[in-house]
Write a protein that holds these residues in place. Sequence first.
Motif, PDB file in Angstrom:
ATOM      1  N   ASN A   8       3.263  15.735  12.511  1.00 19.13           N
ATOM      2  CA  ASN A   8       4.420  14.840  12.346  1.00 19.13           C
ATOM      3  C   ASN A   8       4.632  13.985  13.588  1.00 19.13           C
ATOM      4  N   GLU A   9       4.457  14.585  14.762  1.00 20.62           N
ATOM      5  CA  GLU A   9       4.636  13.825  15.996  1.00 20.62           C
ATOM      6  C   GLU A   9       3.567  12.740  16.136  1.00 20.62           C
ATOM      7  N   ILE A  10       2.334  13.087  15.822  1.00 23.33           N
ATOM      8  CA  ILE A  10       1.239  12.104  15.885  1.00 23.33           C
ATOM      9  C   ILE A  10       1.481  10.985  14.878  1.00 23.33           C
ATOM     10  N   GLU A  11       1.883  11.368  13.677  1.00 22.89           N
ATOM     11  CA  GLU A  11       2.151  10.363  12.645  1.00 22.89           C
ATOM     12  C   GLU A  11       3.279   9.430  13.082  1.00 22.89           C
ATOM     13  N   GLY A  12       4.339  10.011  13.653  1.00 18.49           N
ATOM     14  CA  GLY A  12       5.444   9.198  14.142  1.00 18.49           C
ATOM     15  C   GLY A  12       5.001   8.243  15.235  1.00 18.49           C
ATOM     16  N   PHE A  13       4.165   8.736  16.150  1.00 15.06           N
ATOM     17  CA  PHE A  13       3.649   7.894  17.221  1.00 15.06           C
ATOM     18  C   PHE A  13       2.843   6.733  16.653  1.00 15.06           C
ATOM     19  N   LEU A  14       1.956   7.024  15.714  1.00 10.98           N
ATOM     20  CA  LEU A  14       1.114   5.980  15.123  1.00 10.98           C
ATOM     21  C   LEU A  14       1.952   4.956  14.349  1.00 10.98           C
ATOM     22  N   LEU A  15       2.956   5.438  13.630  1.00  9.41           N
ATOM     23  CA  LEU A  15       3.825   4.522  12.892  1.00  9.41           C
ATOM     24  C   LEU A  15       4.601   3.615  13.853  1.00  9.41           C
ATOM     25  N   TRP A  16       5.078   4.192  14.956  1.00 11.08           N
ATOM     26  CA  TRP A  16       5.830   3.380  15.911  1.00 11.08           C
ATOM     27  C   TRP A  16       4.925   2.365  16.598  1.00 11.08           C
ATOM     28  N   GLU A  17       3.693   2.771  16.910  1.00 13.22           N
ATOM     29  CA  GLU A  17       2.747   1.823  17.514  1.00 13.22           C
ATOM     30  C   GLU A  17       2.437   0.680  16.550  1.00 13.22           C
ATOM     31  N   ALA A  18       2.312   0.989  15.277  1.00 12.59           N
ATOM     32  CA  ALA A  18       2.074  -0.053  14.271  1.00 12.59           C
ATOM     33  C   ALA A  18       3.278  -0.986  14.191  1.00 12.59           C
ATOM     34  N   GLU A  19       4.475  -0.416  14.304  1.00 14.62           N
ATOM     35  CA  GLU A  19       5.689  -1.242  14.274  1.00 14.62           C
ATOM     36  C   GLU A  19       5.743  -2.159  15.494  1.00 14.62           C
ATOM     37  N   LYS A  20       5.372  -1.650  16.653  1.00 18.18           N
ATOM     38  CA  LYS A  20       5.344  -2.477  17.861  1.00 18.18           C
ATOM     39  C   LYS A  20       4.307  -3.595  17.727  1.00 18.18           C
ATOM     40  N   ASP A  21       3.166  -3.271  17.132  1.00 22.88           N
ATOM     41  CA  ASP A  21       2.133  -4.285  16.918  1.00 22.88           C
ATOM     42  C   ASP A  21       2.622  -5.364  15.954  1.00 22.88           C
ATOM     43  N   ARG A  22       3.331  -4.930  14.925  1.00 26.07           N
ATOM     44  CA  ARG A  22       3.898  -5.888  13.960  1.00 26.07           C
ATOM     45  C   ARG A  22       4.907  -6.798  14.673  1.00 26.07           C
ATOM     46  N   ALA A  23       5.698  -6.234  15.584  1.00 23.55           N
ATOM     47  CA  ALA A  23       6.672  -7.043  16.338  1.00 23.55           C
ATOM     48  C   ALA A  23       5.952  -8.055  17.222  1.00 23.55           C
ATOM     49  N   ARG A  24       4.846  -7.643  17.854  1.00 23.19           N
ATOM     50  CA  ARG A  24       4.069  -8.581  18.685  1.00 23.19           C
ATOM     51  C   ARG A  24       3.522  -9.719  17.838  1.00 23.19           C
ATOM     52  N   THR A  25       2.990  -9.379  16.685  1.00 16.86           N
ATOM     53  CA  THR A  25       2.430 -10.398  15.786  1.00 16.86           C
ATOM     54  C   THR A  25       3.508 -11.368  15.330  1.00 16.86           C
ATOM     55  N   ARG A  26       4.665 -10.844  14.969  1.00 23.54           N
ATOM     56  CA  ARG A  26       5.761 -11.716  14.512  1.00 23.54           C
ATOM     57  C   ARG A  26       6.293 -12.571  15.658  1.00 23.54           C
ATOM     58  N   ALA A  27       6.343 -11.998  16.866  1.00 20.71           N
ATOM     59  CA  ALA A  27       6.807 -12.770  18.029  1.00 20.71           C
ATOM     60  C   ALA A  27       5.840 -13.916  18.313  1.00 20.71           C
ATOM     61  N   ASP A  28       4.537 -13.634  18.229  1.00 21.20           N
ATOM     62  CA  ASP A  28       3.539 -14.691  18.430  1.00 21.20           C
ATOM     63  C   ASP A  28       3.709 -15.799  17.388  1.00 21.20           C
ATOM     64  N   ALA A  29       3.895 -15.414  16.137  1.00 21.37           N
ATOM     65  CA  ALA A  29       4.062 -16.397  15.066  1.00 21.37           C
ATOM     66  C   ALA A  29       5.344 -17.202  15.275  1.00 21.37           C
ATOM     67  N   PHE A  30       6.399 -16.529  15.709  1.00 22.09           N
ATOM     68  CA  PHE A  30       7.671 -17.223  15.958  1.00 22.09           C
ATOM     69  C   PHE A  30       7.499 -18.252  17.067  1.00 22.09           C
ATOM     70  N   CYS A  31       6.849 -17.846  18.148  1.00 15.34           N
ATOM     71  CA  CYS A  31       6.655 -18.758  19.284  1.00 15.34           C
ATOM     72  C   CYS A  31       5.676 -19.885  18.950  1.00 15.34           C
ATOM     73  N   ALA A  32       4.770 -19.641  18.029  1.00 16.12           N
ATOM     74  CA  ALA A  32       3.835 -20.698  17.626  1.00 16.12           C
ATOM     75  C   ALA A  32       4.585 -21.869  16.995  1.00 16.12           C
ATOM     76  N   GLY A  33       5.744 -21.590  16.420  1.00 11.43           N
ATOM     77  CA  GLY A  33       6.562 -22.641  15.827  1.00 11.43           C
ATOM     78  C   GLY A  33       7.410 -23.379  16.852  1.00 11.43           C
ATOM     79  N   LEU A  34       7.304 -22.968  18.105  1.00 15.12           N
ATOM     80  CA  LEU A  34       8.060 -23.611  19.189  1.00 15.12           C
ATOM     81  C   LEU A  34       7.077 -24.121  20.248  1.00 15.12           C
ATOM     82  N   PRO A  35       6.327 -25.171  19.917  1.00 17.71           N
ATOM     83  CA  PRO A  35       5.243 -25.606  20.805  1.00 17.71           C
ATOM     84  C   PRO A  35       5.722 -26.178  22.139  1.00 17.71           C
TER      85      PRO A  35
END
Length: 111
Positions: A8-35
Amino acid sequence: MSTEAAVNEIEGFLLWEAEKDRARTRADAFCAGLPWLTDSQRREVELRYRQDHGDVSRAYLQRIATRSTALRAEYEGVYRVLRRRLVTGFLMGTVAVVMLVTVAAVGLTAS
């Protein structure tokens, strides 16, 4: 630590890392719209976006965990009631069968 807790702890860690990666991807996409942002502004906006996304995700996951705990308690209560009803029904059926067999046996011996 039990194996289940470790998984459960490993699964939670992996899920949180995926969530952080998703946030990075969305932040990059958001900033791409602000050239017009400079590099330092872009980094600042991305950082704040990721932090906000993390806070929102953490709050959302905490609400889910709280609701899951409540549902588990509710379902366990319902399960206990159903199990009690089943055992009661089984015992009543057993008593009824024993009474029928007893009545039949008494009726056969009285004849």
